[in-house]
Motif scaffolding. Sequence first.
Motif, PDB file in Angstrom:
ATOM      1  N   GLN A  10       0.809  -1.215   0.000  1.00 52.44           N
ATOM      2  CA  GLN A  10       0.000   0.000   0.000  1.00 52.44           C
ATOM      3  C   GLN A  10       0.845   1.269   0.000  1.00 52.44           C
ATOM      4  OE1 GLN A  10      -2.774  -0.154   3.258  1.00 52.44           O
ATOM      5  NE2 GLN A  10      -3.811  -1.983   2.505  1.00 52.44           N
ATOM      6  N   GLN A  36       0.127   8.172   2.148  1.00 51.28           N
ATOM      7  CA  GLN A  36      -1.170   8.834   2.006  1.00 51.28           C
ATOM      8  C   GLN A  36      -1.024   9.969   0.993  1.00 51.28           C
ATOM      9  OE1 GLN A  36      -2.717  10.418   5.638  1.00 51.28           O
ATOM     10  NE2 GLN A  36      -4.662  11.088   4.728  1.00 51.28           N
ATOM     11  N   GLN A  96      -2.427   9.397  -7.475  1.00 61.75           N
ATOM     12  CA  GLN A  96      -3.878   9.323  -7.243  1.00 61.75           C
ATOM     13  C   GLN A  96      -4.412   7.931  -7.551  1.00 61.75           C
ATOM     14  OE1 GLN A  96      -5.692  12.413  -9.567  1.00 61.75           O
ATOM     15  NE2 GLN A  96      -5.028  14.071  -8.214  1.00 61.75           N
ATOM     16  N   ASP A  97      -4.008   7.350  -8.671  1.00 65.64           N
ATOM     17  CA  ASP A  97      -4.509   6.025  -9.048  1.00 65.64           C
ATOM     18  C   ASP A  97      -4.079   4.957  -8.054  1.00 65.64           C
ATOM     19  OD1 ASP A  97      -5.685   7.161 -11.232  1.00 65.64           O
ATOM     20  OD2 ASP A  97      -4.152   6.518 -12.666  1.00 65.64           O
ATOM     21  N   HIS A  98      -2.861   5.060  -7.557  1.00 62.11           N
ATOM     22  CA  HIS A  98      -2.390   4.050  -6.602  1.00 62.11           C
ATOM     23  C   HIS A  98      -3.215   4.073  -5.327  1.00 62.11           C
ATOM     24  CE1 HIS A  98       0.202   1.592  -4.107  1.00 62.11           C
ATOM     25  NE2 HIS A  98       0.278   2.589  -3.239  1.00 62.11           N
ATOM     26  N   PHE A  99      -3.464   5.251  -4.771  1.00 62.04           N
ATOM     27  CA  PHE A  99      -4.185   5.303  -3.506  1.00 62.04           C
ATOM     28  C   PHE A  99      -5.685   5.113  -3.700  1.00 62.04           C
ATOM     29  CE2 PHE A  99      -0.157   7.210  -2.315  1.00 62.04           C
ATOM     30  CZ  PHE A  99       0.083   6.571  -1.108  1.00 62.04           C
ATOM     31  N   LYS A 100      -6.172   5.305  -4.889  1.00 59.95           N
ATOM     32  CA  LYS A 100      -7.549   4.914  -5.175  1.00 59.95           C
ATOM     33  C   LYS A 100      -7.665   3.386  -5.135  1.00 59.95           C
ATOM     34  CE  LYS A 100      -9.525   7.193  -8.392  1.00 59.95           C
ATOM     35  NZ  LYS A 100      -9.915   7.691  -9.745  1.00 59.95           N
ATOM     36  N   TRP A 101      -6.657   2.706  -5.690  1.00 59.51           N
ATOM     37  CA  TRP A 101      -6.628   1.240  -5.636  1.00 59.51           C
ATOM     38  C   TRP A 101      -6.496   0.750  -4.190  1.00 59.51           C
ATOM     39  CZ3 TRP A 101      -2.516  -1.786  -3.885  1.00 59.51           C
ATOM     40  CH2 TRP A 101      -2.660  -3.164  -4.086  1.00 59.51           C
ATOM     41  N   LYS A 106      -7.620   2.213  -1.524  1.00 55.96           N
ATOM     42  CA  LYS A 106      -8.918   2.397  -0.870  1.00 55.96           C
ATOM     43  C   LYS A 106      -9.887   1.280  -1.254  1.00 55.96           C
ATOM     44  CE  LYS A 106     -12.596   5.803  -0.310  1.00 55.96           C
ATOM     45  NZ  LYS A 106     -13.083   7.171  -0.698  1.00 55.96           N
ATOM     46  N   GLN A 107      -9.889   0.895  -2.515  1.00 55.45           N
ATOM     47  CA  GLN A 107     -10.774  -0.185  -2.957  1.00 55.45           C
ATOM     48  C   GLN A 107     -10.409  -1.507  -2.300  1.00 55.45           C
ATOM     49  OE1 GLN A 107     -10.478  -0.153  -7.216  1.00 55.45           O
ATOM     50  NE2 GLN A 107     -11.862   1.591  -7.464  1.00 55.45           N
ATOM     51  N   GLU A 117     -11.770  -1.610   1.186  1.00 51.12           N
ATOM     52  CA  GLU A 117     -13.224  -1.845   1.217  1.00 51.12           C
ATOM     53  C   GLU A 117     -13.549  -3.298   0.919  1.00 51.12           C
ATOM     54  OE1 GLU A 117     -14.847   0.881  -1.548  1.00 51.12           O
ATOM     55  OE2 GLU A 117     -14.562   2.644  -0.260  1.00 51.12           O
TER      56      GLU A 117
END
Length: 260
Positions: free
Chosen positions: A53, A75, A123-128, A130-131, A134
């Motif tokens: 992460q 982050q 941005q794309d890495h931390f969007k992944w 977050k998914q 979840e």
Amino acid sequence: MEEGEYESVLCVKPEVHVYRIPPRATNRGYRAAEWQLDQPSWSGRLRITAKGQVAYIKLEDRTSGELFAQAPVDQFPGTAVESVMDSSRYFVIRIEDGNGRRAFIGIGFGDRGDAFDFNVALQDHFKWVKQQCEFAKQAENPDQGPKLDLSFKEGQTIKLNIANMKKKEGAAGPPRARPASTGGLSLLPPPPGGKTSTLIPPPGEQLSVAASIVQPAVAPSSDLETSIGGATVSWPQPKPAATATADIWGDFTKSTGDCT
């Protein structure tokens, strides 16, 4: 960080400049105009990698690939990477040496597109990330997820338009026309290459076909032929009436011996 995790490359930019930045005296953001932009402290290659992460911004030599400095990012946006207030091509990153020492330096790109790719890769890495978090929570507690309710609420109705459905079914094709009937007798056409069928009624009887058939005034032969529904119907030629009368009186004379 687990030992089995592999490192992936998110972004590579061949040229980036490093600047010394003055200490921030207030809580306001950084401004690139306060840096000595014409005198970068170091220039080289930038590479963004990810392991688990955590993303890593690595500053490396263009030729040898030797690591100059790296900034772990856990982050984004956050304190590890900040954009400046007066430009989209410059950022402030927090580098670490692995021994607990940290420092803030400024980096800048000569091309605005390179700065955009740098920002989007993080941005794309931390969007992944977050998914993935979840999905992990849903796997641990599958019953806590939202359930799909398809039941009718109070007062809700459903409307079906049957008329349109009938029209669509009727539009599949025109109705087939039924063949016209020839009355009480249905005659099929003769097979290809076959002989024409001839219907001959018994002597003294006449063939009745739904309607009266008018005999032709002059027959070409001893039998009369009429075409009905593709088939030829033949009747025998009736004998002259005078001959029939003479025969009848001759028989009567023979039996009585008297003639008037």
